[in-house]
Each structure stands twice: as structure tokens, then as C-alpha cells.
Design a protein around this motif. Structure first.
Motif, PDB file in Angstrom:
ATOM      1  N   GLY A  89       0.793  -1.221   0.000  1.00  0.00           N
ATOM      2  CA  GLY A  89       0.000   0.000   0.000  1.00  0.00           C
ATOM      3  C   GLY A  89       0.826   1.272   0.000  1.00  0.00           C
ATOM      4  N   VAL A  90       2.137   1.176  -0.271  1.00  0.00           N
ATOM      5  CA  VAL A  90       2.985   2.375  -0.270  1.00  0.00           C
ATOM      6  C   VAL A  90       2.724   3.199  -1.527  1.00  0.00           C
ATOM      7  N   VAL A  91       2.469   4.494  -1.331  1.00  0.00           N
ATOM      8  CA  VAL A  91       2.265   5.413  -2.452  1.00  0.00           C
ATOM      9  C   VAL A  91       3.623   5.996  -2.838  1.00  0.00           C
ATOM     10  N   ILE A  92       3.931   5.983  -4.128  1.00  0.00           N
ATOM     11  CA  ILE A  92       5.226   6.493  -4.591  1.00  0.00           C
ATOM     12  C   ILE A  92       5.041   7.813  -5.329  1.00  0.00           C
ATOM     13  N   LYS A  93       5.858   8.813  -4.956  1.00  0.00           N
ATOM     14  CA  LYS A  93       5.867  10.114  -5.635  1.00  0.00           C
ATOM     15  C   LYS A  93       7.209  10.268  -6.351  1.00  0.00           C
ATOM     16  N   HIS A  94       7.182  10.866  -7.500  1.00  0.00           N
ATOM     17  CA  HIS A  94       8.423  11.115  -8.255  1.00  0.00           C
ATOM     18  C   HIS A  94       8.562  12.623  -8.511  1.00  0.00           C
ATOM     19  N   PRO A  95       9.119  13.384  -7.549  1.00  0.00           N
ATOM     20  CA  PRO A  95       9.196  14.842  -7.737  1.00  0.00           C
ATOM     21  C   PRO A  95      10.228  15.268  -8.797  1.00  0.00           C
ATOM     22  N   GLY A  96      11.076  14.378  -9.242  1.00  0.00           N
ATOM     23  CA  GLY A  96      12.145  14.774 -10.156  1.00  0.00           C
ATOM     24  C   GLY A  96      11.794  14.536 -11.604  1.00  0.00           C
ATOM     25  N   VAL A  97      12.780  14.088 -12.365  1.00  0.00           N
ATOM     26  CA  VAL A  97      12.543  13.773 -13.773  1.00  0.00           C
ATOM     27  C   VAL A  97      12.874  12.305 -14.015  1.00  0.00           C
ATOM     28  N   ASP A  98      12.338  11.802 -15.105  1.00  0.00           N
ATOM     29  CA  ASP A  98      12.482  10.382 -15.403  1.00  0.00           C
ATOM     30  C   ASP A  98      13.928  10.001 -15.745  1.00  0.00           C
ATOM     31  N   ILE A  99      14.317   8.812 -15.331  1.00  0.00           N
ATOM     32  CA  ILE A  99      15.687   8.328 -15.574  1.00  0.00           C
ATOM     33  C   ILE A  99      16.025   8.279 -17.073  1.00  0.00           C
ATOM     34  N   GLY A 100      15.028   8.007 -17.904  1.00  0.00           N
ATOM     35  CA  GLY A 100      15.266   7.949 -19.353  1.00  0.00           C
ATOM     36  C   GLY A 100      15.762   9.294 -19.878  1.00  0.00           C
ATOM     37  N   PHE A 101      15.159  10.375 -19.387  1.00  0.00           N
ATOM     38  CA  PHE A 101      15.577  11.719 -19.798  1.00  0.00           C
ATOM     39  C   PHE A 101      17.005  11.992 -19.315  1.00  0.00           C
ATOM     40  N   ILE A 102      17.283  11.648 -18.052  1.00  0.00           N
ATOM     41  CA  ILE A 102      18.624  11.880 -17.496  1.00  0.00           C
ATOM     42  C   ILE A 102      19.673  11.156 -18.338  1.00  0.00           C
ATOM     43  N   ARG A 103      19.402   9.897 -18.661  1.00  0.00           N
ATOM     44  CA  ARG A 103      20.381   9.105 -19.420  1.00  0.00           C
ATOM     45  C   ARG A 103      20.570   9.656 -20.835  1.00  0.00           C
ATOM     46  N   ALA A 104      19.478  10.121 -21.426  1.00  0.00           N
ATOM     47  CA  ALA A 104      19.573  10.689 -22.778  1.00  0.00           C
ATOM     48  C   ALA A 104      20.459  11.942 -22.761  1.00  0.00           C
ATOM     49  N   ARG A 105      20.264  12.788 -21.740  1.00  0.00           N
ATOM     50  CA  ARG A 105      21.059  14.023 -21.670  1.00  0.00           C
ATOM     51  C   ARG A 105      22.524  13.725 -21.340  1.00  0.00           C
ATOM     52  N   LEU A 106      22.764  12.697 -20.518  1.00  0.00           N
ATOM     53  CA  LEU A 106      24.155  12.331 -20.206  1.00  0.00           C
ATOM     54  C   LEU A 106      24.885  11.896 -21.471  1.00  0.00           C
ATOM     55  N   LYS A 107      24.163  11.205 -22.327  1.00  0.00           N
ATOM     56  CA  LYS A 107      24.753  10.740 -23.592  1.00  0.00           C
ATOM     57  C   LYS A 107      25.125  11.952 -24.455  1.00  0.00           C
ATOM     58  N   VAL A 108      24.186  12.915 -24.502  1.00  0.00           N
ATOM     59  CA  VAL A 108      24.434  14.132 -25.289  1.00  0.00           C
ATOM     60  C   VAL A 108      25.673  14.866 -24.774  1.00  0.00           C
ATOM     61  N   TRP A 109      25.749  15.096 -23.453  1.00  0.00           N
ATOM     62  CA  TRP A 109      26.860  15.903 -22.908  1.00  0.00           C
ATOM     63  C   TRP A 109      28.180  15.164 -22.950  1.00  0.00           C
ATOM     64  N   ARG A 110      28.133  13.847 -22.842  1.00  0.00           N
ATOM     65  CA  ARG A 110      29.372  13.065 -22.944  1.00  0.00           C
ATOM     66  C   ARG A 110      30.012  13.318 -24.322  1.00  0.00           C
ATOM     67  N   GLU A 111      29.153  13.319 -25.353  1.00  0.00           N
ATOM     68  CA  GLU A 111      29.678  13.523 -26.710  1.00  0.00           C
ATOM     69  C   GLU A 111      30.040  14.976 -26.966  1.00  0.00           C
ATOM     70  N   ARG A 112      29.099  15.891 -26.639  1.00  0.00           N
ATOM     71  CA  ARG A 112      29.339  17.297 -26.991  1.00  0.00           C
ATOM     72  C   ARG A 112      30.483  17.910 -26.218  1.00  0.00           C
ATOM     73  N   LEU A 113      30.577  17.629 -24.918  1.00  0.00           N
ATOM     74  CA  LEU A 113      31.638  18.235 -24.105  1.00  0.00           C
ATOM     75  C   LEU A 113      32.904  17.386 -24.115  1.00  0.00           C
ATOM     76  N   ASN A 114      32.766  16.172 -24.639  1.00  0.00           N
ATOM     77  CA  ASN A 114      33.900  15.254 -24.698  1.00  0.00           C
ATOM     78  C   ASN A 114      34.507  15.041 -23.296  1.00  0.00           C
ATOM     79  N   VAL A 115      33.638  14.746 -22.320  1.00  0.00           N
ATOM     80  CA  VAL A 115      34.090  14.537 -20.937  1.00  0.00           C
ATOM     81  C   VAL A 115      34.068  13.043 -20.610  1.00  0.00           C
ATOM     82  N   ARG A 116      34.910  12.667 -19.652  1.00  0.00           N
ATOM     83  CA  ARG A 116      35.030  11.248 -19.289  1.00  0.00           C
ATOM     84  C   ARG A 116      34.378  10.962 -17.940  1.00  0.00           C
ATOM     85  N   PHE A 117      33.359  10.095 -17.951  1.00  0.00           N
ATOM     86  CA  PHE A 117      32.726   9.610 -16.724  1.00  0.00           C
ATOM     87  C   PHE A 117      32.130   8.230 -16.993  1.00  0.00           C
ATOM     88  N   THR A 118      31.881   7.485 -15.921  1.00  0.00           N
ATOM     89  CA  THR A 118      31.233   6.179 -16.052  1.00  0.00           C
ATOM     90  C   THR A 118      29.911   6.222 -15.297  1.00  0.00           C
TER      91      THR A 118
END
Ligand code: 2M8
Ligand code: MG
Ligand code: MG
Length: 279
Positions: A89-118
Motif C-alpha cells: 500500500g505504499v504510495v510512490i511520488k516522483h518529484p524529479g525527472v524520469d531516468i530515461g531523460f537523465i540518461r539521454a542528456r548524459l549521452k548528449v553531454w558526454r559527446e558534446r563536451l567530450n568529458v570522461r565519466f562512467t
């Protein structure tokens, strides 16, 4: 009253994830009727067995640094929440943004800024185990992200600032835990989630709680600034915190021993009076 607390490096030992030095205080707070609310970088999947082990199944939780809020039945509002779909019966709230969006933007910035992270999602389960000391089941649960992505930064500090600015333009923010950096929605940090829960407590009980917060990392600063009484648990970071209240206690001990020290500092003397007040 209520307690909001970080887990890793605070209620749980940074290396062994043990909490036994804090167990007597957890039992005491439960007896007093004071909710202890985990506020953590961990995922909802990681919290299922942990809340069980800590005896915290009846209290809310804040997961993924504020991106996920879980409300057990006693904390739900008849008009504001849709009934929880899970068995508990636990109600879940998601005040942030979806993980799919976060991952998509990380892919964009990894390429555009040419930065190294895992990203944690790029790591295999054995690699997560090796890095964190979690067992296989827990490591698998840590990879089940809903609204925040942990990452290891391999680039310069300057590149990190450029990356942070790029993420801000996407409505995302970067915060630092014990081992990882975490990317999540701008509106979803520990402090905002705690403020939301305090309002919920006030709406349900008709009074504002006195709040005590405990944490050890930079990702805990917003939470510590949102509470009335703050405890910085000694750890690997030098935290600069300006809590709303003027006093802040820094522990001598680390991890769960420091946790018990911090609770005792604020509430050790008046727990008998407290026990009658809460009932
Ligand atoms: C990560 O969180 C900690 C929090 O301080 C870190 O950044 O080091 C998260 O991936 C979490 O899900 C995981 O349980 C934890 C394990 O140490 O690491
Ligand atoms: Mg921590
Ligand atoms: Mg944490």
C-alpha cells in the motif's frame, strides 16, 4: 518530532553497511512514536530489504536523493494520493525527472563536451560490487534507478563545472555522495523532499514537527539546512552547512556510532519527557 537520516556513512557504516551501534536508539525512537525517515541515494529496490532490517516499514522513505518519495498507508492523504498499487500500500511520488531523460542528456553531454565519466548503468554487477562492497543482489538493486543516475567522474574539475552548467540548462543538478556523483532533477534534492514530508506531517497531524536531521556527505547539506536540529556525522567530507537553526552538532565518531552520538546530543536528556509527549 521526526528524524530524517542519510544511510550510507551515517546510519550505516561506510564500508560494512552495519547499523548495530545505532540499534538501541532506533528501538527507543520507535517506542517513543518518533518516525525515523531514511533519506538516501539508494534506490527503492535497495530500500525494500533495508527498511525491513532497520524496522522502518511503517515510516516514509526518500530514495535516490529526493527523486523518489514513498508513503506508507499511515502517511497517505485521502484526497491527495491515489492508493498505492503495491501489496504494502505504499504510495510512490516522483518529484524529479524520469531516468530515461537523465540518461539521454548524459549521452548528449558526454559527446558534446567530450568529458570522461562512467555511469552506474555502464558498470556490470561485479564492477558495482567491487566498487561499493555490496553483494550481488544489493548491487543489482542499486542499478535499478528511477530518477537519478550515479556516476564516477574521470575528468578535470574544470570539465566538471562545464558539465554541471550544461546539466543545469536541462533542469538537472549534480550532487556528491560518498563514492559517486549523482545526477537528478533540479527540484528533487534531499532538502526539498524533506520539506515536502514535513508539510505532509503537518497536514496530517495538525502540528509542525521538531525535526532532527543526520548526514555525512555534500548531498546531505540541503537536508541538514531544512531541519531544526542538524548533525554532521564525521566522514570523508568537510561539510559547510548553514542550517536554519543556529546550532549544528558535529560528531566525533563516524557512521552508526556517530549517529547514536548525534541523536543523544540533541535528545538524550529529554527522552523520558518526550515519550509522554508523543503518546
Ligand atoms: C551510491 O550512493 C552512495 C551514497 O553516498 C555514494 O554516492 O557513494 C548509490 O549508487 C546507492 O544506490 C548505493 O547503494 C551506494 C552504495 O555504496 O552507492
Ligand atoms: Mg552518506
Ligand atoms: Mg547518501
Amino acid at each position: 518530532r521526526l528524524v530524517v537520516t542519510d544511510l550510507d556513512g551515517s546510519l550505516l557504516d561506510h564500508h560494512s553497511y552495519d547499523f548495530s551501534p545505532a540499534a538501541p536508539w532506533l528501538a527507543r525512537l520507535k517506542q517513543m512514536g518518533v518516525p525515523v525517515i531514511p533519506v538516501t541515494s539508494k534506490t527503492r529496490a535497495e530500500l525494500i530489504p533495508l527498511r525491513e532490517a532497520l524496522g522502518l516499514t511503517a515510516t516514509p522513505f526518500i530514495a535516490e536523493n529526493g527523486a523518489v518519495i514513498g508513503l506508507p498507508p499511515g502517511w497517505c492523504h485521502a484526497r491527495l494520493d491515489r492508493p498505492g498499487s503495491g501489496r504494502d500500500g505504499v504510495v510512490i511520488k516522483h518529484p524529479g525527472v524520469d531516468i530515461g531523460f537523465i540518461r539521454a542528456r548524459l549521452k548528449v553531454w558526454r559527446e558534446r563536451l567530450n568529458v570522461r565519466f562512467t555511469r552506474m548503468g555502464d558498470l556490470s554487477v561485479p564492477e558495482v560490487m567491487e566498487l561499493t562492497g555490496l553483494d550481488a543482489a544489493r548491487a543489482r538493486n542499486a542499478r535499478q534507478r528511477e530518477g537519478s543516475e550515479p556516476l564516477l567522474w574521470h575528468d578535470s574539475d574544470m570539465a566538471l563545472e562545464a558539465f554541471r552548467t550544461a546539466l543545469e540548462g536541462d533542469g538537472l543538478q549534480l550532487t556528491q555522495g560518498g563514492r559517486f556523483w549523482h545526477v537528478m532533477g533540479r527540484s528533487a534534492d534531499k532538502g526539498s523532499a524533506v520539506e515536502w514530508l514535513v508539510k505532509r506531517f503537518t497536514a496530517l497531524r495538525g502540528r509542525t514537527p521538531l525535526s532532527l536531521g543526520l548526514g555525512d556527505g555534500p548531498n546531505d547539506i540541503t537536508m541538514l539546512e531544512a531541519v531544526d536540529q542538524a548533525v554532521v556525522i564525521r566522514g570523508c567530507h568537510e561539510l559547510v552547512v548553514e542550517p536554519r537553526n543556529t546550532s549544528l552538532y558535529r560528531t566525533d565518531a563516524t557512521g552508526p556510532t556517530g549517529w547514536a552520538e548525534g541523536v543523544a546530543y540533541w535528545w538524550g536528556r529529554d527522552d523520558r519527557r518526550l515519550a509522554t509527549a508523543e503518546k
